[in-house]
Design an enzyme around this catalytic site. Sequence first.
Site, PDB file in Angstrom:
ATOM      1  N   MET A 172      27.778   3.069  -9.444  1.00 43.64           N
ATOM      2  CA  MET A 172      28.948   2.596  -8.521  1.00 43.64           C
ATOM      3  C   MET A 172      28.857   1.332  -8.438  1.00 43.64           C
ATOM      4  O   MET A 172      27.843   0.369  -7.725  1.00 43.64           O
ATOM      5  CB  MET A 172      28.909   4.268  -7.458  1.00 43.64           C
ATOM      6  CG  MET A 172      30.091   3.414  -6.494  1.00 43.64           C
ATOM      7  SD  MET A 172      29.950   2.235  -4.759  1.00 43.64           S
ATOM      8  CE  MET A 172      28.857   3.777  -3.839  1.00 43.64           C
ATOM      9  N   HIS A 173      29.751   0.487  -9.159  1.00 45.71           N
ATOM     10  CA  HIS A 173      29.939  -1.044  -8.224  1.00 45.71           C
ATOM     11  C   HIS A 173      31.202  -1.598  -8.183  1.00 45.71           C
ATOM     12  O   HIS A 173      31.002  -2.588  -7.543  1.00 45.71           O
ATOM     13  CB  HIS A 173      28.780  -1.841  -9.289  1.00 45.71           C
ATOM     14  CG  HIS A 173      30.169  -1.724 -10.721  1.00 45.71           C
ATOM     15  ND1 HIS A 173      30.117  -1.022 -11.501  1.00 45.71           N
ATOM     16  CD2 HIS A 173      30.582  -2.338 -10.896  1.00 45.71           C
ATOM     17  CE1 HIS A 173      31.697  -1.103 -12.596  1.00 45.71           C
ATOM     18  NE2 HIS A 173      31.781  -2.816 -12.135  1.00 45.71           N
ATOM     19  N   ARG A 174      32.111  -0.718  -8.453  1.00 41.07           N
ATOM     20  CA  ARG A 174      33.963  -1.022  -7.982  1.00 41.07           C
ATOM     21  C   ARG A 174      33.906  -2.042  -6.881  1.00 41.07           C
ATOM     22  O   ARG A 174      33.299  -0.696  -5.926  1.00 41.07           O
ATOM     23  CB  ARG A 174      34.614  -0.351  -8.522  1.00 41.07           C
ATOM     24  CG  ARG A 174      34.897   0.152 -10.252  1.00 41.07           C
ATOM     25  CD  ARG A 174      35.721  -0.301 -10.712  1.00 41.07           C
ATOM     26  NE  ARG A 174      35.187  -1.007 -12.534  1.00 41.07           N
ATOM     27  CZ  ARG A 174      35.619  -1.473 -13.642  1.00 41.07           C
ATOM     28  NH1 ARG A 174      36.529  -1.940 -12.917  1.00 41.07           N
ATOM     29  NH2 ARG A 174      35.460  -1.370 -14.294  1.00 41.07           N
TER      30      ARG A 174
ATOM     31  N   ARG B 157      25.433  -5.618  -6.018  1.00 37.66           N
ATOM     32  CA  ARG B 157      26.742  -5.798  -5.496  1.00 37.66           C
ATOM     33  C   ARG B 157      26.938  -4.235  -4.289  1.00 37.66           C
ATOM     34  O   ARG B 157      26.804  -4.669  -3.317  1.00 37.66           O
ATOM     35  CB  ARG B 157      28.021  -5.599  -6.625  1.00 37.66           C
ATOM     36  CG  ARG B 157      29.395  -5.327  -4.752  1.00 37.66           C
ATOM     37  CD  ARG B 157      30.447  -5.112  -6.226  1.00 37.66           C
ATOM     38  NE  ARG B 157      31.589  -5.548  -5.158  1.00 37.66           N
ATOM     39  CZ  ARG B 157      32.245  -6.736  -5.159  1.00 37.66           C
ATOM     40  NH1 ARG B 157      32.079  -7.312  -6.471  1.00 37.66           N
ATOM     41  NH2 ARG B 157      33.091  -6.727  -4.097  1.00 37.66           N
TER      42      ARG B 157
ATOM     43  N   ASP C   1      32.202   4.899 -11.179  1.00 35.16           N
ATOM     44  CA  ASP C   1      33.235   4.163 -11.742  1.00 35.16           C
ATOM     45  C   ASP C   1      33.520   3.303 -13.130  1.00 35.16           C
ATOM     46  O   ASP C   1      34.316   1.985 -13.052  1.00 35.16           O
ATOM     47  CB  ASP C   1      33.747   3.477 -10.255  1.00 35.16           C
ATOM     48  CG  ASP C   1      32.669   2.369  -9.730  1.00 35.16           C
ATOM     49  OD1 ASP C   1      31.110   1.687 -10.430  1.00 35.16           O
ATOM     50  OD2 ASP C   1      32.716   2.355  -8.461  1.00 35.16           O
TER      51      ASP C   1
END
Length: 360
Positions: A203-205, A236, A280
């Site tokens: 998950m990084h969006r 991130r 994502d």
Amino acid sequence: MKLYITFGTRPEIIKLSKIIKLSKKKFETTIVHIGQHYSKNMSDIFIEELNLPKPDINLGVGSGTHAEQTAKAMLKLEKLFIEDKPDVVMAQGDTNSVLATAIVCAKLHIPFAHVEAGIRSFDRKMPEEINRVLADQVSEYCFAPTEIAVKNLKREGISDNKIYLTGNPIVEVTRENLKIAESKSKILEELNLNEEEYIVLTMHRAENADNKERILNLLKAIKHIKETIVYPIHPRTKKRLKEFGLLKEFEKLNNIMLIEPLGYLDFLKLCSKSKLIISDSGGIQEEVTIYKKPILVIRDSTERPEILGKFGFLVGYDVNKIIGKYKYFTENHADIKNLETPFGDGKASERIVKILEGCL
Ligand code: UD1
Ligand code: UDP
């Protein structure tokens, strides 16, 4: 012919890898690393594992706000292109590095070739969607991965003679590297995992990683999952989880393995032997169609609608949807093994290089 290929982030290095190798044989090719990603495990590891030549130039742009990152890349690219005068410049995808490259080329009247043109989530809140739409508008060569992408480009008024249906290079890149990963990667032994008995999470969006409520919902949902969850955390997201005080909450779960981002071969092996993927990521939505694993897309929209209802579903950050679709795939044994990838025939990289050769 002087071809410049730019990339800035992990997925761009991966997806352009075969095109770079083919271009080097045909054209005078210069590789420019914009440096949007710079940590070893987000950048150099991919150049090494994919046997790519060391970039000729690294612009070292690094992190920043959207304007800082894009502007810094534009200033450096403009100077470089004025001095070196490339005949054509190519980039892939939807990052700030791609937008910077596309705009600089347009203003200097250098033909810009966009790999993965035309994919659309129709969600203009995503920075990537803005980057895609703008880059395609100024591209001379729009290399569209699917028929849906072609239609999107036509709808936006891009003329037919700029659109090429090529397929997505990820197909051949995944296939070729899966074979290598199969023998080289020992990630299952290193993490003490058994095939088909664990789940992979990424998950990084920005719309997820920067949203505490969404992360809390994801935490709630994964408490219902009984298998081990392997979670290589994007830098991130790690930063945000710390800021939100949520890293500890993930660490408390006894079925989660929080690990650093993996190299490509380890990551491919990990995913291809898993039971299911929750992510994502854009690239992973494509790769699952090659190693045939189901994916729960933790987003509200996708620019890869080709996979929906087949390889995966959009589950947003809705706890019930995540659990419902997790059960759909793990209890019903939905058969996806015989589905074809919708992203092409594995010849996109070759086709793209041939098109450029024929046009220039
Ligand atoms: C970028 C892209 C995204 C793509 C993703 C691939 C944009 C707007 N976003 O997101 O579309 O899916 O890359 O992974 O272009 N950081 C490090 N080391 C690095 C790089 C980043 O620690 O090598 C950290 C920094 O704290 C940085 C943060 O990650 O501030 C975000 O990096 P950034 O390049 O802004 O965006 P990504 O989230 O990586
Ligand atoms: N990937 C990787 N190691 C990881 C996570 C992802 O090698 O720990 C690869 C993955 O196989 C895919 C690409 O990185 O090819 C996707 O990158 P990311 O999810 O960061 O970006 P996106 O595709 O969403 O732009």
